[in-house]
Scaffold this motif. Structure first.
Motif, PDB file in Angstrom:
ATOM      1  N   THR A  14       0.822  -1.209   0.000  1.00 61.29           N
ATOM      2  CA  THR A  14       0.000   0.000   0.000  1.00 61.29           C
ATOM      3  C   THR A  14       0.867   1.275   0.000  1.00 61.29           C
ATOM      4  O   THR A  14       0.350   2.363  -0.135  1.00 61.29           O
ATOM      5  CB  THR A  14      -0.927   0.041   1.221  1.00 61.29           C
ATOM      6  OG1 THR A  14      -0.112   0.099   2.383  1.00 61.29           O
ATOM      7  CG2 THR A  14      -1.845  -1.154   1.256  1.00 61.29           C
ATOM      8  N   ILE A  15       2.172   1.133   0.187  1.00 64.89           N
ATOM      9  CA  ILE A  15       3.031   2.323   0.232  1.00 64.89           C
ATOM     10  C   ILE A  15       3.424   2.706  -1.196  1.00 64.89           C
ATOM     11  O   ILE A  15       4.040   1.929  -1.922  1.00 64.89           O
ATOM     12  CB  ILE A  15       4.295   2.064   1.082  1.00 64.89           C
ATOM     13  CG1 ILE A  15       3.872   1.756   2.524  1.00 64.89           C
ATOM     14  CG2 ILE A  15       5.241   3.262   1.026  1.00 64.89           C
ATOM     15  CD1 ILE A  15       5.003   1.276   3.397  1.00 64.89           C
ATOM     16  N   VAL A  16       3.029   3.901  -1.589  1.00 68.22           N
ATOM     17  CA  VAL A  16       3.334   4.365  -2.950  1.00 68.22           C
ATOM     18  C   VAL A  16       4.445   5.415  -2.851  1.00 68.22           C
ATOM     19  O   VAL A  16       4.257   6.459  -2.238  1.00 68.22           O
ATOM     20  CB  VAL A  16       2.079   4.994  -3.605  1.00 68.22           C
ATOM     21  CG1 VAL A  16       2.422   5.483  -5.007  1.00 68.22           C
ATOM     22  CG2 VAL A  16       0.941   4.009  -3.607  1.00 68.22           C
ATOM     23  N   PRO A  17       5.602   5.138  -3.404  1.00 71.82           N
ATOM     24  CA  PRO A  17       6.696   6.115  -3.296  1.00 71.82           C
ATOM     25  C   PRO A  17       6.397   7.367  -4.109  1.00 71.82           C
ATOM     26  O   PRO A  17       5.642   7.322  -5.080  1.00 71.82           O
ATOM     27  CB  PRO A  17       7.909   5.363  -3.860  1.00 71.82           C
ATOM     28  CG  PRO A  17       7.335   4.267  -4.685  1.00 71.82           C
ATOM     29  CD  PRO A  17       5.966   3.946  -4.178  1.00 71.82           C
ATOM     30  N   ASP A  18       7.030   8.497  -3.698  1.00 75.87           N
ATOM     31  CA  ASP A  18       6.912   9.734  -4.477  1.00 75.87           C
ATOM     32  C   ASP A  18       7.463   9.506  -5.877  1.00 75.87           C
ATOM     33  O   ASP A  18       8.366   8.706  -6.067  1.00 75.87           O
ATOM     34  CB  ASP A  18       7.754  10.846  -3.831  1.00 75.87           C
ATOM     35  CG  ASP A  18       7.010  11.500  -2.687  1.00 75.87           C
ATOM     36  OD1 ASP A  18       5.840  11.148  -2.475  1.00 75.87           O
ATOM     37  OD2 ASP A  18       7.629  12.345  -2.015  1.00 75.87           O
TER      38      ASP A  18
END
Ligand code: FES
Length: 176
Positions: A14-18
């Motif tokens: 669920t972690i979307v990097p910049d």
């Protein structure tokens, strides 16, 4: 208990990097820089914390006391009120960039020395930048014109600042 906490953490999917940023081009004191950090960073922090150009000071949350003034396209501008993104591709001059390449001081810098218009020095860069801008707009500024500047000096140098500005207007910077 520790196991229960670990299970409560979000799944890594669920972690979307910049997105990788292309960078923002900045022209400061005749040099070219590329900022790849947060485009919304106030220009003041970029100058002071990234480039270590610490002559420009913090002048309040909205630059209300004028200590954070820089020249943006030749106009005195609060560096905390402008983001790096807004300052992109625009000529920026800070107090460090006012003197000539050979070290000769700008007439306003010289006049501040001539008139001893410097106490602790905290406000001085902002006053000098504001004065450069004022003298460009008004060749012979009156006391009232000078009083329109946002700058504040807690060391009580206002009278000497006025004399310094008028010295430049009279073409007497650097003279006895
Ligand atoms: S010289 Fe100290 S605040 Fe102005």
């Amino acid at each position: 208990m520790a196991l229960a906490q670990a299970q409560a953490l979000p799944a890594t999917e669920t972690i979307v990097p910049d997105k990788i940023r292309d960078g923002i081009d900045l022209q400061i004191n005749g040099e070219h820089y590329r900022h790849t950090g947060d485009p919304q960073m106030p220009l003041l922090w970029y100058l002071r914390d990234v480039l270590r150009l610490t002559g420009t000071k913090y002048g309040g949350e909205h630059g209300e006391n004028g200590a954070d003034l820089i020249l943006l396209k030749g106009k005195a501008t609060s560096a905390i009120s402008v983001t790096v993104a807004k300052a992109a591709n625009t000529e920026i001059v800070t107090i460090e960039g006012l003197a000539a390449n050979d070290g000769t001081l700008h007439p306003v810098q010289q006049a501040f020395i001539d008139e001893d218009a410097i106490g602790c020095g905290y406000c001085t860069p902002g006053w000098i930048i504001a004065s450069v801008d004022l003298l460009k707009r008004k060749k012979q500024p009156s006391d009232d014109d000078i009083d329109t500047l946002p700058n504040v000096c807690r060391c009580g140098c206002q009278t000497r600042v006025r004399r310094a500005i008028k010295r430049v207007a009279a073409g007497k910077a650097g003279q006895p």
